[in-house]
Design a protein around this motif. Structure first.
Motif, mmCIF file in Angstrom:
data_model
loop_
_atom_site.group_PDB
_atom_site.id
_atom_site.type_symbol
_atom_site.label_atom_id
_atom_site.label_comp_id
_atom_site.label_asym_id
_atom_site.label_seq_id
_atom_site.Cartn_x
_atom_site.Cartn_y
_atom_site.Cartn_z
ATOM 1 N N GLU A 91 0.819 -1.215 0.000
ATOM 2 C CA GLU A 91 0.000 0.000 0.000
ATOM 3 C C GLU A 91 0.854 1.267 0.000
ATOM 4 N N ILE A 92 2.023 1.238 0.651
ATOM 5 C CA ILE A 92 2.931 2.395 0.603
ATOM 6 C C ILE A 92 3.407 2.592 -0.836
ATOM 7 N N GLN A 93 3.749 1.491 -1.496
ATOM 8 C CA GLN A 93 4.172 1.576 -2.892
ATOM 9 C C GLN A 93 3.070 2.190 -3.754
ATOM 10 N N ALA A 94 1.833 1.710 -3.604
ATOM 11 C CA ALA A 94 0.715 2.239 -4.381
ATOM 12 C C ALA A 94 0.475 3.712 -4.061
ATOM 13 N N PHE A 95 0.592 4.090 -2.788
ATOM 14 C CA PHE A 95 0.408 5.470 -2.347
ATOM 15 C C PHE A 95 1.430 6.378 -3.020
ATOM 16 N N GLU A 96 2.710 5.960 -2.998
ATOM 17 C CA GLU A 96 3.762 6.778 -3.595
ATOM 18 C C GLU A 96 3.630 6.854 -5.116
ATOM 19 N N GLU A 97 3.200 5.766 -5.745
ATOM 20 C CA GLU A 97 2.978 5.789 -7.197
ATOM 21 C C GLU A 97 1.832 6.733 -7.557
ATOM 22 N N ARG A 98 0.775 6.723 -6.738
ATOM 23 C CA ARG A 98 -0.368 7.610 -6.975
ATOM 24 C C ARG A 98 0.064 9.072 -6.843
ATOM 25 N N LEU A 99 0.853 9.376 -5.813
ATOM 26 C CA LEU A 99 1.335 10.752 -5.643
ATOM 27 C C LEU A 99 2.239 11.162 -6.800
ATOM 28 N N SER A 100 3.059 10.236 -7.258
ATOM 29 C CA SER A 100 3.965 10.529 -8.368
ATOM 30 C C SER A 100 3.178 10.873 -9.636
ATOM 31 N N LYS A 101 2.084 10.161 -9.889
ATOM 32 C CA LYS A 101 1.244 10.453 -11.055
ATOM 33 C C LYS A 101 0.587 11.815 -10.939
ATOM 34 N N GLU A 102 0.330 12.241 -9.676
ATOM 35 C CA GLU A 102 -0.260 13.555 -9.442
ATOM 36 C C GLU A 102 0.792 14.657 -9.488
ATOM 37 N N GLY A 103 2.064 14.277 -9.627
ATOM 38 C CA GLY A 103 3.140 15.257 -9.705
ATOM 39 C C GLY A 103 3.703 15.671 -8.359
ATOM 40 N N LEU A 112 0.479 9.733 5.313
ATOM 41 C CA LEU A 112 0.772 8.325 5.025
ATOM 42 C C LEU A 112 0.159 7.423 6.087
ATOM 43 N N TYR A 113 0.326 7.803 7.345
ATOM 44 C CA TYR A 113 -0.202 6.986 8.446
ATOM 45 C C TYR A 113 -1.723 6.884 8.372
ATOM 46 N N GLU A 114 -2.394 8.012 8.220
ATOM 47 C CA GLU A 114 -3.863 8.023 8.233
ATOM 48 C C GLU A 114 -4.470 7.313 7.024
ATOM 49 N N GLN A 115 -3.873 7.485 5.861
ATOM 50 C CA GLN A 115 -4.462 6.933 4.638
ATOM 51 C C GLN A 115 -4.055 5.489 4.366
ATOM 52 N N VAL A 116 -2.856 5.092 4.790
ATOM 53 C CA VAL A 116 -2.328 3.792 4.406
ATOM 54 C C VAL A 116 -2.140 2.851 5.590
ATOM 55 N N ILE A 117 -1.380 3.271 6.566
ATOM 56 C CA ILE A 117 -0.946 2.366 7.634
ATOM 57 C C ILE A 117 -2.050 2.079 8.654
ATOM 58 N N LYS A 118 -2.697 3.115 9.159
ATOM 59 C CA LYS A 118 -3.718 2.922 10.204
ATOM 60 C C LYS A 118 -4.833 1.975 9.782
#
Length: 123
Positions: A91-103, A112-118
């Motif tokens: 999920e961290i990988q997907a999160f970072e890829e999504r942010l990268s696509k958004e620039g 990161l904690y609230e959206q992915v880890i928690k």
């Protein structure tokens, strides 16, 4: 409907305990396993990990496979812990890829904690 069982009496519990002791003396059942000192295990493992300086990363997928592989009928709490760690990594990988696509190149740790880890820890 599921059958409800009555609790064992003190006499039955005593008899069971004595029976287990006799079976252990005869070697028919294994001895009581010593409890794991979790804090000591954590410290020793992290120290060993630091000494390897990343060399053990190659073996991490193999270790994960041994911990969770092979269609077990009963899933242990330990396996759930390992699976949660794997899920967090994915999920961290997907999160970072999504942010990268958004620039975006940076993010807040709280985000990161609230959206992915928690959400995964709360499973």
């Amino acid at each position: 409907m599921k059958k409800k069982y009555k609790p064992l009496t003190a006499k039955e519990k005593k008899w069971n305990k004595e029976f287990r002791e006799r079976m252990r003396e005869k070697g028919l059942i294994p001895p009581v396993k010593e409890r794991l000192n979790r804090k000591k295990f954590l410290e020793e493992t992290l120290e060993q990990w630091k000494l390897k300086k990343g060399e053990a990363f190659y073996y991490l997928p193999k270790a994960i496979g041994w911990m969770v592989g092979g269609g077990h009928i009963k899933i242990t709490p330990e396996q759930i812990g390992v699976l949660k760690a794997v899920k967090i990594a994915l999920e961290i990988q997907a999160f970072e890829e999504r942010l990268s696509k958004e620039g975006k190149t940076t993010y807040e740790v709280g985000e990161l904690y609230e959206q992915v880890i928690k959400p995964i820890l709360d499973l």
